[in-house]
Design a protein around this motif. Structure first.
Motif, PDB file in Angstrom:
ATOM      1  N   VAL A   1      43.492  95.886 -13.704  1.00 16.02           N
ATOM      2  CA  VAL A   1      43.290  96.218 -15.119  1.00 16.02           C
ATOM      3  C   VAL A   1      41.856  96.689 -15.353  1.00 16.02           C
ATOM      4  O   VAL A   1      41.615  97.686 -16.052  1.00 16.02           O
ATOM      5  N   ALA A   2      40.897  95.989 -14.774  1.00 17.07           N
ATOM      6  CA  ALA A   2      39.483  96.329 -14.963  1.00 17.07           C
ATOM      7  C   ALA A   2      39.196  97.763 -14.546  1.00 17.07           C
ATOM      8  O   ALA A   2      38.373  98.457 -15.168  1.00 17.07           O
ATOM      9  N   ILE A   3      39.876  98.227 -13.517  1.00 16.42           N
ATOM     10  CA  ILE A   3      39.670  99.594 -13.030  1.00 16.42           C
ATOM     11  C   ILE A   3      40.436 100.606 -13.874  1.00 16.42           C
ATOM     12  O   ILE A   3      39.883 101.629 -14.312  1.00 16.42           O
ATOM     13  N   LYS A   4      41.689 100.320 -14.153  1.00 19.21           N
ATOM     14  CA  LYS A   4      42.547 101.335 -14.765  1.00 19.21           C
ATOM     15  C   LYS A   4      42.241 101.608 -16.225  1.00 19.21           C
ATOM     16  O   LYS A   4      42.478 102.715 -16.715  1.00 19.21           O
TER      17      LYS A   4
ATOM     18  N   ILE B   1      53.340  96.599 -17.517  1.00 19.14           N
ATOM     19  CA  ILE B   1      53.054  95.517 -16.586  1.00 19.14           C
ATOM     20  C   ILE B   1      54.374  94.951 -16.065  1.00 19.14           C
ATOM     21  O   ILE B   1      55.386  94.910 -16.757  1.00 19.14           O
ATOM     22  N   GLN B   2      54.335  94.531 -14.800  1.00 22.32           N
ATOM     23  CA  GLN B   2      55.517  94.045 -14.105  1.00 22.32           C
ATOM     24  C   GLN B   2      55.376  92.553 -13.821  1.00 22.32           C
ATOM     25  O   GLN B   2      54.258  92.037 -13.724  1.00 22.32           O
ATOM     26  N   PHE B   3      56.514  91.874 -13.657  1.00 25.41           N
ATOM     27  CA  PHE B   3      56.494  90.425 -13.563  1.00 25.41           C
ATOM     28  C   PHE B   3      57.140  89.905 -12.280  1.00 25.41           C
ATOM     29  O   PHE B   3      58.133  90.449 -11.811  1.00 25.41           O
TER      30      PHE B   3
ATOM     31  N   VAL C   1      51.138 102.481 -15.008  1.00 27.14           N
ATOM     32  CA  VAL C   1      51.725 101.241 -14.496  1.00 27.14           C
ATOM     33  C   VAL C   1      50.644 100.407 -13.814  1.00 27.14           C
ATOM     34  O   VAL C   1      49.841 100.932 -13.035  1.00 27.14           O
ATOM     35  N   ILE C   2      50.625  99.114 -14.115  1.00 27.48           N
ATOM     36  CA  ILE C   2      49.822  98.161 -13.360  1.00 27.48           C
ATOM     37  C   ILE C   2      50.728  97.604 -12.261  1.00 27.48           C
ATOM     38  O   ILE C   2      51.749  96.984 -12.549  1.00 27.48           O
ATOM     39  N   HIS C   3      50.370  97.828 -11.025  1.00 25.32           N
ATOM     40  CA  HIS C   3      51.261  97.474  -9.920  1.00 25.32           C
ATOM     41  C   HIS C   3      51.191  95.989  -9.550  1.00 25.32           C
ATOM     42  O   HIS C   3      52.197  95.414  -9.131  1.00 25.32           O
TER      43      HIS C   3
ATOM     44  N   ALA D   1      44.630  89.766  -8.554  1.00 21.92           N
ATOM     45  CA  ALA D   1      44.893  91.178  -8.268  1.00 21.92           C
ATOM     46  C   ALA D   1      45.186  91.945  -9.552  1.00 21.92           C
ATOM     47  O   ALA D   1      44.747  93.090  -9.719  1.00 21.92           O
ATOM     48  N   PHE D   2      45.917  91.328 -10.472  1.00 21.43           N
ATOM     49  CA  PHE D   2      46.226  91.976 -11.747  1.00 21.43           C
ATOM     50  C   PHE D   2      44.955  92.219 -12.544  1.00 21.43           C
ATOM     51  O   PHE D   2      44.733  93.315 -13.067  1.00 21.43           O
TER      52      PHE D   2
END
Length: 272
Positions: free
Chosen positions: A98-101, A112-114, A169-171, A93-94
């Motif tokens: 990323v590929a889109i954003k 990025i969130q962990f 933000v990458i969710h 999903a990450f």
């Protein structure tokens, strides 16, 4: 399948336990660089066998450290750079997000969130963490800290990236799961607390340094001596860390002790 035009930089030293799981999940990215600080456990061979480029880094005790050095010296094929540690594992999903954003021209970086694991258990509560580790190489770099005389950390651990322009933000979360034992965790945070104590005193002497809101709260609590207990109550009670069972309790204790280490080391340094 076209690969995602991102250069991933993985900073390592003796990461044979974590690196295979990290690298195997990065295959959709166009370039993977492992920056190694003299590993002796076969880390470099693992990286090469999995198709990553390997660059050796020897720190001279001065600026730049490992990540800024890589930005300045490595051959980066792509404008977007993602910085990871060996114990950070991207998810499907990450990667898809990323590929889109990164196609959005209005953003120069992303936070990025962990998803945190501790002692092998996935934690659902307590304090999470995030960092701005994905940015355009022409628009960002890690902050410079004047530490030539006191730092023993060759990589930017607490230094924040300074990014020009809009940061999104990458969710989808990155998994943070260290396969090393508690001895490693304790030793690592002992080194980090020494750095933080020195940095705290350095910032107190500086008149021109702008602190983030989190830094202001942390350093104000350090001044009062209440930071360890406030952190424990926040992580274990307010953020429901007790619902993660004994692992949630242990992590809250270890992190509180980390802040206790910083407080005591600050006092020792003041008394020198």
């Amino acid at each position: 399948m076209n690969k995602i035009p991102v250069t991933v930089i993985v900073s390592v030293k003796n990461e044979a336990l974590n690196l295979p799981s990290c690298l195997e999940k990065l295959m959709q990215f166009a370039q993977i660089i492992v920056v190694d600080s003299g590993s002796t456990d076969g880390t470099q061979n693992i990286a090469l066998s999995m198709g990553a480029e390997v660059i050796e880094f020897k720190w001279n005790g001065k600026f730049p450290k490992k990540r800024n050095w890589a930005l300045q010296n490595a051959t980066l094929h792509h404008e977007w750079v993602l910085f990871l540690d060996a114990d950070e594992f991207v998810t499907k999903a990450f990667v898809e997000e990323v590929a889109i954003k990164i196609q959005d021209p209005t953003y120069n970086g992303f936070t990025i969130q962990f998803q945190n694991y501790f002692m092998g258990k996935k934690l659902k509560y307590g304090y999470g963490f995030q960092k701005s580790a994905l940015f355009r190489k022409s628009k960002g770099a890690y902050e410079k800290v004047e530490e030539d005389m006191w730092s023993h950390l060759d990589m930017e651990v607490h230094e924040h990236p300074i990014i020009e322009g809009k940061v999104g933000v990458i969710h989808a979360k990155v998994v943070h799961k260290d396969f090393k034992d508690l001895d490693h965790y304790i030793a690592k945070h002992n080194a980090y607390s020494s750095w933080e104590a020195q940095r705290y005193l350095q910032l107190k002497q500086s008149k021109n340094y702008l602190l983030s809101l989190n830094q202001k709260i942390k350093y104000n609590l350090l001044n009062t001596g209440l930071l360890p207990i406030v952190y424990f109550l926040g992580a274990y009670v307010l953020k429901l860390g007790f619902l993660d069972g004994k692992e949630g309790f242990y992590l809250a204790c270890y992190k509180s002790h980390y802040f206790f280490q910083i407080q005591t080391k600050v006092q020792l340094l003041k008394n020198k």
